[in-house]
Enzyme design. Structure first.
Site, PDB file in Angstrom:
ATOM      1  N   HIS A 119       0.587  -1.070   0.014  1.00  0.00           N
ATOM      2  CA  HIS A 119       0.125   0.013  -0.080  1.00  0.00           C
ATOM      3  C   HIS A 119       0.881   1.172   0.032  1.00  0.00           C
ATOM      4  CE1 HIS A 119      -3.571  -2.565   1.919  1.00  0.00           C
ATOM      5  NE2 HIS A 119      -3.566  -2.371   0.472  1.00  0.00           N
ATOM      6  N   CYS A 148       6.489  24.625  -7.122  1.00  0.00           N
ATOM      7  CA  CYS A 148       5.382  24.939  -8.071  1.00  0.00           C
ATOM      8  C   CYS A 148       3.922  25.093  -7.632  1.00  0.00           C
ATOM      9  CB  CYS A 148       5.257  23.793  -9.042  1.00  0.00           C
ATOM     10  SG  CYS A 148       4.353  22.517  -8.590  1.00  0.00           S
TER      11      CYS A 148
HETATM   12 ZN   LIG Z   1       5.650  20.549  -7.679  1.00  0.00          ZN
END
Ligand SMILES: [Zn+2]
Length: 234
Positions: A119, A148
Site C-alpha cells: 500500500h 510549483c
Molecule cells: Zn511541484
C-alpha cells in the site's frame, strides 16, 4: 490447526524460502495505532475510508491533509518482529521476502530489502503537479510544493486508486517463491492483499500469527497471539 508459539517459531527458523505477509498487528507493538481507531477522534463521524480516498484528497484537500498527518509516527521504532525478519533475510541459506500492507515504513526502517510495500509508504512523498519527490518532513510542514504550488501527497494507495503492475508482480513473485508463507498481524480480509495467497506454490505451507482468528480459503496452521511472542523465540 492450532500450534504453539514455539512450534511456529521452529517452523519459521527451519524453512529456507519464506515470505511474510504482514499487517497492522506487527506495528502495534511499536505504538502505531490502526488508523480505523482514529475514527471519530479527529474527524467526527467521517469514515477513514473517505478521509483516505482519492476523492477526499482532490475535493477536500485540507480535510485530507489534517487527517493524514495523524498517521505519521516518525518516532516509532521497529520491534522484535521487524528485526527478526531482517535477521532471517540476511542469512545466506534463506530467501526471505516481505509483502506488507503497512504504510508506516517500519520494515524498511528495520533494514528489510526484499520488501514490497503493498500500500506504499507515508515516508515517500511527491508533488502531484510536477512529480518532484519531497521529504516527508517537508510534507508535514505544508501540503503545497514550494517549487510549483502543486499539492503534495504521500505515495500510498488511497481508496479509489489502483495498484501498479510492478507492485502486483513483485508481490506475486514473492508469494510464489515461498515454501512457507507467514501471515502476521492481519485478519487477512482486505482485497486484493488477501488474494495474493492464490499465487502460492503447490506445496507451500501457510502459518498465521494473529491476535484474532484468521480466515483463508485454504488450509493453514495458526497461533493466536501477538507476533512478538513468536518472533522473540526465533
Ligand atoms: Zn511541484
Amino acid at each position: 490447526m492450532t500450534l504453539t508459539e514455539k512450534q511456529v517459531a521452529d517452523k519459521i527458523r527451519e524453512a529456507q524460502k519464506i515470505t511474510f505477509l504482514t499487517g497492522a498487528g506487527v506495528s502495534t507493538p511499536s505504538g502505531i495505532p490502526d488508523y480505523r481507531s482514529l475514527q471519530g477522534v479527529y474527524q467526527g463521524i467521517e469514515a477513514p475510508e473517505y478521509l483516505l480516498s482519492h476523492d477526499c484528497m482532490t475535493a477536500e484537500p485540507e480535510k485530507f491533509y489534517n487527517f493524514i498527518k495523524y498517521l505519521y509516527h516518525p518516532e516509532a521504532q521497529p520491534n522484535v518482529i521487524h528485526e527478526k525478519i531482517v535477521e532471517l533475510e540476511r542469512r545466506a541459506d534463506k530467501t526471505v521476502w516481505t509483502v506488507s500492507q503497512n504504510i508506516d515504513g517500519l520494515h524498511a526502517k528495520a533494514g528489510s530489502r526484499k520488501l514490497v510495500s503493498f500500500h506504499g509508504s507515508l515516508y515517500e512523498c511527491r508533488c502531484r503537479r510536477c512529480g518532484h519527490p519531497v521529504s516527508w518532513r517537508e510534507y508535514l510542514r505544508q501540503d503545497r510544493h514550494e517549487g510549483c504550488g502543486g499539492q503534495l501527497r504521500p505515495q500510498i494507495v488511497l481508496y479509489g486508486e489502483g495498484f501498479t503492475q510492478e507492485v502486483l508482480n513483485q508481490s506475486i513473485a514473492a508469494v510464489a517463491q515461498a515454501e512457507l508463507i507467514v501471515v502476521a498481524g492481519t485478519t487477512f480480509q482486505v482485497h486484493p492483499f488477501c488474494d495474493l495467497i492464490r499465487y502460492r506454490s503447490p506445496g507451500a505451507a501457510i502459518l498465521a500469527v494473529n491476535q484474532t482468528p484468521v480466515t483463508m480459503p485454504t488450509d493453514f496452521e495458526m497461533v493466536q497471539c501477538s507476533g512478538e511472542e513468536v518472533f522473540a523465540l526465533i
